[in-house]
Motif scaffolding. Structure first.
Motif: not given
Length: 407
Positions: A109-113, A141-147, A316-319
């Motif tokens: 996902s894409i984080s809000v930060a 892949r945007l989280t709700e906060g990121a959106a 690790k997250s990317r893998t």
């Protein structure tokens, strides 16, 4: 590679946008209008806007079209916007243009930060180019906060900033209604096999017969076609997946097949990231002064170790994401096989997804009923849904293979 319709450029950055003449026409007209605005000349109203949403099936070239558009907006050749030769075009395509920020989510996902930092950067005026361009691949892949953070920037955009979002569709599950309503949608279609084969042969130098085969089995996915045409191991992995449907003899083989399918995805994910991971680690060690001696090196080493752990966490997250993507691609191949069986049983005069496995498809069509084939296809789709809900891959795949065995 495009049609002969007027006002559809076929060279420069646009040559990479395969089989999308309508989209190219729209984007080129917008780039031309933006160029006229920059030079203080009248431009067609509504041709250019500050936010765009590129939608289309996987492999249709959403991000390629968005990058081509970004290059055309920054192009310094007014006579041929998106020329592909000027410094602006080349730096946009290579990802080094100072005013073009490309976000490629490496995790799930894409984080809000991350999005807040991006929004802050987008508010600055362009430093060298005509526009500040923010291109977000996989914006689904945007989280709700990121959106929500992105929405504020799209609602009140800086004067010379353009947002380019890419997503599979404009459905609310992929892009929120509030963001979609503020974007101009560019819908891409699945490219024709002929167009894909042409670009593989002409641009990538693939032997024509191999290019035609890869184009016929890739499901309209340009990137997949290129991998199949240039990577023998990718071809072997695909064959291993497509041997599963007729290879489930005894129930004891279910677990072996499930384990093999998951390991195939793991192998592909490692192969895709191994060299990049090591290069990133080495670059970080060098930047943090690894191997240095003298006063202060102990503190530097502690800082380097902490940074290295954070990098390994991201890797690790990317893998994990790469493994999920590889497994999903294998499931798409399986779904295509069962679809082909239904096509043969119905006698429909349409092309097969896997024409090189026509003999296996014919055998399955004789042995299975349409109902049992449809149940198998539904099991594949349920497995994809389970993986999307973060079910452990081996559990989801074992349930799938058991369902395929029962029929």
């Amino acid at each position: 590679m495009q049609t002969d319709a007027p006002d559809v450029p076929k060279t420069g950055v646009w040559a990479d946008v395969v089989g999308q003449p309508d989209a190219v026409r729209t984007l080129f007209a917008a780039a031309r209008a933006a160029d006229r605005q920059q030079r203080g000349e009248p431009a067609p109203p509504g041709a250019m806007t500050h936010a765009w949403l590129f939608t289309g099936p996987p492999g249709s070239g959403r991000s390629v079209a968005a990058r081509a558009f970004a290059a055309a907006l920054q192009c310094t050749d007014s006579g041929q916007l998106g020329c592909g030769h000027c410094t602006a075009c080349r730096t946009v395509l290579s990802g080094t243009h100072a005013d073009v920020r490309v976000v490629v989510p490496e995790g799930l996902s894409i984080s809000v930060a991350e999005m807040r930092a991006l929004v802050q950067a987008s508010a600055r005026r362009p430093s060298t180019g005509h526009w500040r361009v923010v291109l977000i691949e996989d914006s689904d892949r945007l989280t709700e906060g990121a959106a929500n953070a992105l929405l504020k920037a799209v609602e009140e955009p800086p004067e010379r900033t353009v947002f380019l979002l890419c997503a599979p569709s404009d459905h609310p599950e992929d892009v929120s209604v509030t963001i979609r309503s503020r974007c101009r949608v560019v819908q891409l279609r699945t490219p024709l096999s002929r167009s894909i084969a042409e670009v593989l042969a002409e641009r990538d130098g693939v032997e024509p017969q191999l290019a035609e085969w890869a184009a016929s089995v890739c499901g309209g996915h340009i990137g997949r076609a290129r991998r199949l045409a240039t990577d023998e191991q990718a071809r072997e992995r695909r064959e291993s997946v497509l041997r599963i449907p007729l290879g489930l003899g005894r129930f004891s083989g279910v677990f072996t097949a499930a384990d093999g399918l998951v390991k195939l995805a793991e192998t592909e994910a490692v192969a895709a990231n191994e060299d990049r991971d090591e290069a990133e680690k080495e670059e970080l060690r060098t930047a943090m002064g690894a191997g240095g001696t003298g006063k202060g090196t102990a503190a530097a080493t502690r800082g380097a170790n902490a940074a290295l752990k954070e990098l390994e966490k991201r890797q690790k997250s990317r893998t994990t994401r790469s493994q999920r993507d590889a497994l999903d691609l294998a499931l798409v191949d399986l779904a295509g096989f069962y679809r082909d069986v239904l096509v043969v049983r119905s006698g429909a005069d349409v092309a097969l997804n896997h024409p090189d496995f026509a003999r296996s498809v014919a055998t399955a069509a004789q042995e299975w009923t349409s109902e049992s084939t449809l149940r198998r296809l539904e099991a594949v789709l349920r497995c994809r849904e389970a993986l999307g809900q973060n079910v452990k891959p081996i559990i989801a795949v074992e349930a799938l293979i058991a369902a395929l065995h029962r029929g």
